[in-house]
Design a protein around this motif. Structure first.
Motif, PDB file in Angstrom:
ATOM      1  N   GLU A   1       0.821  -1.210   0.000  1.00  0.00           N
ATOM      2  CA  GLU A   1       0.000   0.000   0.000  1.00  0.00           C
ATOM      3  C   GLU A   1       0.859   1.266   0.000  1.00  0.00           C
ATOM      4  O   GLU A   1       0.329   2.369  -0.094  1.00  0.00           O
ATOM      5  N   ARG A   2       2.170   1.105   0.095  1.00  0.00           N
ATOM      6  CA  ARG A   2       3.070   2.254   0.221  1.00  0.00           C
ATOM      7  C   ARG A   2       3.480   2.766  -1.151  1.00  0.00           C
ATOM      8  O   ARG A   2       3.969   1.995  -1.992  1.00  0.00           O
ATOM      9  N   LEU A   3       3.297   4.056  -1.378  1.00  0.00           N
ATOM     10  CA  LEU A   3       3.691   4.673  -2.645  1.00  0.00           C
ATOM     11  C   LEU A   3       5.195   4.940  -2.617  1.00  0.00           C
ATOM     12  O   LEU A   3       5.683   5.745  -1.821  1.00  0.00           O
ATOM     13  N   MET A   4       5.919   4.266  -3.496  1.00  0.00           N
ATOM     14  CA  MET A   4       7.377   4.399  -3.525  1.00  0.00           C
ATOM     15  C   MET A   4       7.825   5.603  -4.349  1.00  0.00           C
ATOM     16  O   MET A   4       8.784   6.294  -3.994  1.00  0.00           O
ATOM     17  N   ALA A   5       7.174   5.835  -5.495  1.00  0.00           N
ATOM     18  CA  ALA A   5       7.579   6.905  -6.416  1.00  0.00           C
ATOM     19  C   ALA A   5       6.377   7.297  -7.256  1.00  0.00           C
ATOM     20  O   ALA A   5       5.468   6.490  -7.477  1.00  0.00           O
ATOM     21  N   MET A   6       6.399   8.523  -7.730  1.00  0.00           N
ATOM     22  CA  MET A   6       5.319   8.989  -8.597  1.00  0.00           C
ATOM     23  C   MET A   6       5.824  10.081  -9.521  1.00  0.00           C
ATOM     24  O   MET A   6       6.870  10.706  -9.297  1.00  0.00           O
ATOM     25  N   ALA A   7       5.066  10.329 -10.572  1.00  0.00           N
ATOM     26  CA  ALA A   7       5.279  11.447 -11.485  1.00  0.00           C
ATOM     27  C   ALA A   7       3.982  11.622 -12.260  1.00  0.00           C
ATOM     28  O   ALA A   7       3.236  10.672 -12.479  1.00  0.00           O
ATOM     29  N   GLY A   8       3.715  12.854 -12.668  1.00  0.00           N
ATOM     30  CA  GLY A   8       2.476  13.104 -13.390  1.00  0.00           C
ATOM     31  C   GLY A   8       2.514  14.391 -14.176  1.00  0.00           C
ATOM     32  O   GLY A   8       3.587  14.918 -14.490  1.00  0.00           O
ATOM     33  N   GLU A   9       1.333  14.886 -14.483  1.00  0.00           N
ATOM     34  CA  GLU A   9       1.172  16.071 -15.336  1.00  0.00           C
ATOM     35  C   GLU A   9       0.479  17.187 -14.552  1.00  0.00           C
ATOM     36  O   GLU A   9      -0.419  16.933 -13.756  1.00  0.00           O
ATOM     37  N   ARG A  10       0.894  18.431 -14.848  1.00  0.00           N
ATOM     38  CA  ARG A  10       0.249  19.578 -14.195  1.00  0.00           C
ATOM     39  C   ARG A  10      -0.090  20.618 -15.253  1.00  0.00           C
ATOM     40  O   ARG A  10      -1.138  20.547 -15.878  1.00  0.00           O
ATOM     41  N   LEU A  11       0.758  21.594 -15.484  1.00  0.00           N
ATOM     42  CA  LEU A  11       0.432  22.708 -16.369  1.00  0.00           C
ATOM     43  C   LEU A  11       0.254  22.249 -17.806  1.00  0.00           C
ATOM     44  O   LEU A  11       0.962  21.360 -18.280  1.00  0.00           O
ATOM     45  N   ARG A  12      -0.676  22.917 -18.501  1.00  0.00           N
ATOM     46  CA  ARG A  12      -0.950  22.592 -19.900  1.00  0.00           C
ATOM     47  C   ARG A  12      -1.194  23.863 -20.692  1.00  0.00           C
ATOM     48  O   ARG A  12      -1.712  24.855 -20.179  1.00  0.00           O
ATOM     49  N   ALA A  13      -0.835  23.792 -21.953  1.00  0.00           N
ATOM     50  CA  ALA A  13      -1.195  24.784 -22.965  1.00  0.00           C
ATOM     51  C   ALA A  13      -1.198  24.019 -24.284  1.00  0.00           C
ATOM     52  O   ALA A  13      -0.647  22.914 -24.360  1.00  0.00           O
ATOM     53  N   PRO A  14      -1.814  24.559 -25.328  1.00  0.00           N
ATOM     54  CA  PRO A  14      -1.854  23.810 -26.593  1.00  0.00           C
ATOM     55  C   PRO A  14      -0.468  23.358 -27.043  1.00  0.00           C
ATOM     56  O   PRO A  14       0.448  24.168 -27.203  1.00  0.00           O
ATOM     57  N   GLY A  15      -0.305  22.041 -27.192  1.00  0.00           N
ATOM     58  CA  GLY A  15       0.965  21.480 -27.638  1.00  0.00           C
ATOM     59  C   GLY A  15       2.023  21.350 -26.569  1.00  0.00           C
ATOM     60  O   GLY A  15       3.147  20.926 -26.859  1.00  0.00           O
ATOM     61  N   LEU A  16       1.688  21.674 -25.320  1.00  0.00           N
ATOM     62  CA  LEU A  16       2.650  21.635 -24.225  1.00  0.00           C
ATOM     63  C   LEU A  16       2.040  20.922 -23.026  1.00  0.00           C
ATOM     64  O   LEU A  16       0.863  21.112 -22.718  1.00  0.00           O
ATOM     65  N   CYS A  17       2.836  20.111 -22.326  1.00  0.00           N
ATOM     66  CA  CYS A  17       2.362  19.464 -21.104  1.00  0.00           C
ATOM     67  C   CYS A  17       3.527  19.318 -20.133  1.00  0.00           C
ATOM     68  O   CYS A  17       4.605  18.852 -20.513  1.00  0.00           O
ATOM     69  N   GLU A  18       3.301  19.715 -18.900  1.00  0.00           N
ATOM     70  CA  GLU A  18       4.339  19.681 -17.878  1.00  0.00           C
ATOM     71  C   GLU A  18       4.412  18.318 -17.193  1.00  0.00           C
ATOM     72  O   GLU A  18       3.383  17.717 -16.875  1.00  0.00           O
ATOM     73  N   ILE A  19       5.620  17.852 -16.950  1.00  0.00           N
ATOM     74  CA  ILE A  19       5.873  16.713 -16.076  1.00  0.00           C
ATOM     75  C   ILE A  19       6.149  17.271 -14.686  1.00  0.00           C
ATOM     76  O   ILE A  19       7.000  18.145 -14.517  1.00  0.00           O
ATOM     77  N   SER A  20       5.406  16.787 -13.698  1.00  0.00           N
ATOM     78  CA  SER A  20       5.467  17.403 -12.369  1.00  0.00           C
ATOM     79  C   SER A  20       5.273  16.358 -11.282  1.00  0.00           C
ATOM     80  O   SER A  20       4.942  15.198 -11.560  1.00  0.00           O
ATOM     81  N   GLY A  21       5.471  16.786 -10.038  1.00  0.00           N
ATOM     82  CA  GLY A  21       5.268  15.891  -8.905  1.00  0.00           C
ATOM     83  C   GLY A  21       6.208  14.710  -8.892  1.00  0.00           C
ATOM     84  O   GLY A  21       5.873  13.639  -8.361  1.00  0.00           O
ATOM     85  N   VAL A  22       7.398  14.870  -9.455  1.00  0.00           N
ATOM     86  CA  VAL A  22       8.358  13.754  -9.547  1.00  0.00           C
ATOM     87  C   VAL A  22       9.036  13.563  -8.196  1.00  0.00           C
ATOM     88  O   VAL A  22       9.714  14.462  -7.703  1.00  0.00           O
TER      89      VAL A  22
END
Length: 226
Positions: free
Chosen positions: A142-163
């Motif tokens: 049940e323990r989360l070891m690592a994560m990464a995801g998406e946050r900011l967006r604009a047309p044609g752009l997406c941020e990798i965040s929360g790493v």
């Protein structure tokens, strides 16, 4: 590197664009709604309209704000100031998903994600931040070891965040695999990946080695509503 006007002012373009439904404010100033990442942005950072945020701000709230260097207006104070790099992907994304075993984070994972972010401090993070995009993680039971995801967006752009990776599980390359997974997904849908890293964070060199390039360095402040 070619300039991208929306990337130059990405926090505002996200809050007033793709994420407007997750934000509160006016056409001059916006914040993520309480529960999401505590970030504010202004249409004109040279003349930030803090007064426009008054109906949506509670005294004592802390916010991240970038690209603004003036004096704090009445009713606000500056708690911290540093700089961060905005890095743009300039490499070759993986041809296949390098982390097919990573699990998508769902609403019931929100508390675990917030706990890991509070421990690792990857940047502004709230209990609802994982709703802003696709987040993936590795679990040990049940323990989360690592994560990464998406946050900011604009047309044609997406941020990798929360790493972030829990200290007990570092050195296994988990975060790197999750970043590569997101790079692959972004390439598949035609988005250019970017991310943010504080100037003092040693992960800056890791991102350079992976294929990101420094796009700009900007001031970032933590401000408090009084």
């Amino acid at each position: 590197m070619e300039r991208k006007p929306q990337l130059d002012h990405i926090f505002w373009h996200a809050l007033n664009g793709a994420h407007r439904r997750y934000s509160d404010g006016t056409d001059q100033a916006r914040r993520y709604t309480q529960g999401f990442s505590p970030i504010i942005a202004f249409a004109d950072p040279a003349r930030p309209d803090f007064g426009a945020l008054a109906p949506w701000v509670t005294p004592g709230e802390h916010f991240y704000c970038e690209n603004w260097t003036g004096a704090a207006p009445p009713g606000w104070r500056i708690d911290a100031e540093t700089t961060m790099y905005r890095m743009l992907w300039d490499g070759v994304a993986p041809a296949a998903d390098p982390a097919p075993d990573a699990l998508p984070l769902q609403a019931h994972h929100a508390a675990a994600a917030l706990e890991l972010a509070t421990l690792c401090k990857p940047g502004p993070f709230g209990i609802r931040t994982i709703e802003l995009g696709d987040y993936f993680g590795y679990f040990d039971g049940e323990r989360l070891m690592a994560m990464a995801g998406e946050r900011l967006r604009a047309p044609g752009l997406c941020e990798i965040s929360g790493v972030c990776t829990h200290p007990d599980y570092q050195g296994r390359g988990l975060a790197k695999r999750l970043i590569a997974k997101l790079l692959h997904r972004h390439q598949q849908r035609g988005d250019r990946s970017f991310l943010h890293v504080m100037r003092s964070n040693p992960a800056h060199q890791l991102y350079l080695n992976m294929g990101f390039k420094d796009y700009l360095e900007t001031t970032v402040r933590v401000v408090v509503a009084e």
